[in-house]
Design an enzyme around this catalytic site. Structure first.
Site, PDB file in Angstrom:
ATOM      1  N   PHE A 150       0.810  -1.218   0.000  1.00  0.00           N
ATOM      2  CA  PHE A 150       0.000   0.000   0.000  1.00  0.00           C
ATOM      3  C   PHE A 150       0.841   1.264   0.000  1.00  0.00           C
ATOM      4  O   PHE A 150       0.369   2.320  -0.416  1.00  0.00           O
ATOM      5  CB  PHE A 150      -0.924   0.020   1.229  1.00  0.00           C
ATOM      6  CG  PHE A 150      -0.219   0.299   2.532  1.00  0.00           C
ATOM      7  CD1 PHE A 150       0.061   1.598   2.941  1.00  0.00           C
ATOM      8  CD2 PHE A 150       0.184  -0.735   3.357  1.00  0.00           C
ATOM      9  CE1 PHE A 150       0.735   1.851   4.132  1.00  0.00           C
ATOM     10  CE2 PHE A 150       0.839  -0.490   4.549  1.00  0.00           C
ATOM     11  CZ  PHE A 150       1.120   0.803   4.934  1.00  0.00           C
ATOM     12  N   LYS A 174      -1.378  -7.154  -8.809  1.00  0.00           N
ATOM     13  CA  LYS A 174      -2.312  -7.174  -7.686  1.00  0.00           C
ATOM     14  C   LYS A 174      -1.934  -6.042  -6.747  1.00  0.00           C
ATOM     15  O   LYS A 174      -1.041  -6.167  -5.930  1.00  0.00           O
ATOM     16  CB  LYS A 174      -2.234  -8.526  -6.967  1.00  0.00           C
ATOM     17  CG  LYS A 174      -3.546  -8.970  -6.276  1.00  0.00           C
ATOM     18  CD  LYS A 174      -4.041  -8.075  -5.172  1.00  0.00           C
ATOM     19  CE  LYS A 174      -3.272  -8.208  -3.893  1.00  0.00           C
ATOM     20  NZ  LYS A 174      -3.913  -7.373  -2.790  1.00  0.00           N
ATOM     21  N   GLU A 177      -5.411  -3.642  -1.753  1.00  0.00           N
ATOM     22  CA  GLU A 177      -6.834  -3.277  -1.816  1.00  0.00           C
ATOM     23  C   GLU A 177      -7.104  -1.944  -1.142  1.00  0.00           C
ATOM     24  O   GLU A 177      -8.183  -1.359  -1.327  1.00  0.00           O
ATOM     25  CB  GLU A 177      -7.701  -4.372  -1.183  1.00  0.00           C
ATOM     26  CG  GLU A 177      -7.418  -4.680   0.264  1.00  0.00           C
ATOM     27  CD  GLU A 177      -6.345  -5.750   0.462  1.00  0.00           C
ATOM     28  OE1 GLU A 177      -6.409  -6.444   1.490  1.00  0.00           O
ATOM     29  OE2 GLU A 177      -5.456  -5.875  -0.398  1.00  0.00           O
ATOM     30  N   CYS A 282       9.710   1.333   3.470  1.00  0.00           N
ATOM     31  CA  CYS A 282      10.635   0.257   3.844  1.00  0.00           C
ATOM     32  C   CYS A 282      12.061   0.778   3.944  1.00  0.00           C
ATOM     33  O   CYS A 282      12.930   0.115   4.515  1.00  0.00           O
ATOM     34  CB  CYS A 282      10.565  -0.887   2.842  1.00  0.00           C
ATOM     35  SG  CYS A 282      11.183  -0.487   1.199  1.00  0.00           S
TER      36      CYS A 282
END
Length: 497
Positions: A150, A174, A177, A282
């Site tokens: 995300f 993908k 969401e 990260c």
């Protein structure tokens, strides 16, 4: 009524079964802005099937033709960066300037991919044996699955799919969401750039979609970025199903400040690297390691700068935006609670922030701890929020040991004016990406991104030469031709087609 978002298959939106939905939220206000259709197993099969069906034609499309589409995509993305940045801010929450920076860093990989022809060249040896020639080629792998996090809805997918597509693969992306709109926007841009249908597809969903990509027999490789436990699971599951995998995991990045460093520079960069994107990077610096007797002065400088930061809605010119969800807000606040209970000195408390935003956003302000010990959870765990810990050590050797003992090895930095110390640090530190007076050492696109230890599962880093090799495989051909062929007469200038 909230907008409904679907998948992308064969060059257009694909509704699929659409019997399960997730809320897409603006984290600065708490407002639900869209409903996202989550994939059923049949949707997974349909979208992967579209990518598999498109692969043979795209693989055999000339490199010149593929590159022209890449250049067109690059121009469109460059023209419309502000539009994509606004989408990122609305769903992730990071401030607009940070979102624009994300798109620009992703654009670097597109530009690198535009020059992929040089890296796809093979070698040739004439008369390796008598009248026997040997040559090598690199060929596309097949269907590429990309599972994105995300925190960088555009940049992380852009680390992977430009190179995969340029090399002749087809893609199923993908996205998280929580932030699906950037992926769908990029799919529409590919369509406008002239990419054939089925080469780039978007599969929206949760565990069902992820498991489908990891196990489907028509998916040949997986690229993943996320937390370490999930990265390890992705690597083991996909590898067990015969796929090539690069799974980038979590991090606990340290910034060593030596006594000879410019402390104003170090304080500025600790702020930038610790609180940018609300710490949801990260490559964020979460631990500042102060060596020797500089700690009091350094902490004072960091505190002074932290208190001046403005937290709020990313569209209002603030310095830092919200966290991605209410759950993330609760988790980060819980770590601050734990740091206090463990005995760390709470210098700036982000739980009390008053954000410049409307509604019920998911805010935690910049937080600064001092006197943090290596056994505290705020040090050992990846918080993924705006919490900066200062660890005090007596020597350079103690600082290096602290970093090398960490299970993570993503990024690190050293601030010093001593070239010998910097060189020694670069040589002996067990970390994949190193900054010298640079706090977030994310490499340029023509180098490769990736860490060591539990920050990477798999043998290949992202983008750069390693990325090209990940999305292709080598083949060596040995041939003998006894009679030369004649190509006929053509006085026209030879052209690429």
């Amino acid at each position: 009524m909230a907008l409904t978002l679907h998948h992308w298959r064969n060059g257009s939106a694909y509704e699929g079964i659409a019997d399960r939905f997730a809320d897409v939220t603006n984290p600065a206000t708490g407002e639900v802005t869209a409903q996202l259709a989550l994939a059923a197993e049949s949707d997974v099969n349909e979208i992967i099937g579209a990518a598999a069906a498109a692969f043979p034609a795209w693989r055999d499309t000339s490199l010149a033709a593929r590159t022209r589409i890449l250049f067109r995509f690059r121009e469109l993305l460059n023209e419309r960066k502000p539009e994509l940045a606004e989408i990122i801010t609305s769903e992730h929450g990071k401030v607009l300037s940070d979102a624009l920076g994300e798109v620009s860093r992703g654009q670097e990989v597109v530009e690198f991919a535009c020059g992929i022809a040089h890296l796809l060249k093979g070698g040739f040896t004439e008369n390796a044996s008598t009248r026997v020639d040997v040559h090598s080629v690199r060929q596309p792998f097949g269907v590429v699955g990309i599972i994105a996090p995300f925190n960088f809805p555009a940049m992380v997918p852009l680390w992977f799919f430009p190179i995969a597509i340029a090399a002749g693969n087809t893609v199923v992306l993908k996205p998280s969401e929580k932030v699906p709109s950037a992926a769908l926007w990029l799919a529409e841009l590919w369509k406008e750039a002239g990419l054939p249908d089925g080469v780039f597809n978007v599969l929206n969903g949760d565990k069902t979609a992820v498991e489908g990509l990891l196990t489907h027999p028509d998916v040949d490789s997986i690229s993943f970025v996320g937390s370490t436990p999930i990265a390890q699971y992705v690597y083991e599951t996909a590898a067990a199903h015969g796929k090539r995998v690069q799974a980038l995991g979590g991090a606990k990045n340290h910034m060593i400040v030596l006594p000879d460093a410019d402390l104003d520079l170090a304080a500025d960069q600790a702020i930038n690297a610790g609180f940018g994107s609300a710490g949801e990077r990260c490559m964020a610096i979460s631990a500042v390691v102060a060596v020797g007797n500089i700690a009091d002065e350094l902490v004072a400088k960091i505190k002074e700068r932290t208190l001046k930061l403005r937290t709020g809605d990313g569209t209002r010119g603030c310095d830092m935006g919200p966290l991605i969800t209410a759950q993330a807000q609760q988790r980060v606040s819980g770590y601050i609670d734990a740091g206090e209970k463990a005995g760390a000195s709470l210098v700036v408390d982000g739980r009390t922030v008053k954000p410049d935003a409307e509604g019920e956003g998911f805010f935690v302000g910049p937080t600064l701890f001092d006197h943090v010990a290596a056994d505290m959870s705020i040090y050992t765990n990846e918080i993924f929020g705006p919490v900066l810990s200062v660890v005090r050590v007596d020597s350079y050797d103690e600082a290096v040991k602290l970093i090398n003992d960490s299970p993570y090895g993503n990024g690190t930095a050293i601030f010093t004016n001593d070239g010998g110390a910097a060189r020694q640090f670069s040589n002996e530190i067990k970390v994949g990406m190193i900054g010298i007076n640079v706090p977030i050492p994310v490499p340029m696109a023509y180098y490769s991104f990736g860490g060591w230890k539990h920050s990477l599962f798999g043998d290949s880093h992202a983008h750069g030469t390693e990325g090209v090799h990940f999305f292709t495989r080598g083949k060596v051909i040995t041939s003998r031709w006894l009679d030369p062929s004649h190509g006929g007469i053509n006085l026209g200038f030879p052209q690429n087609a």
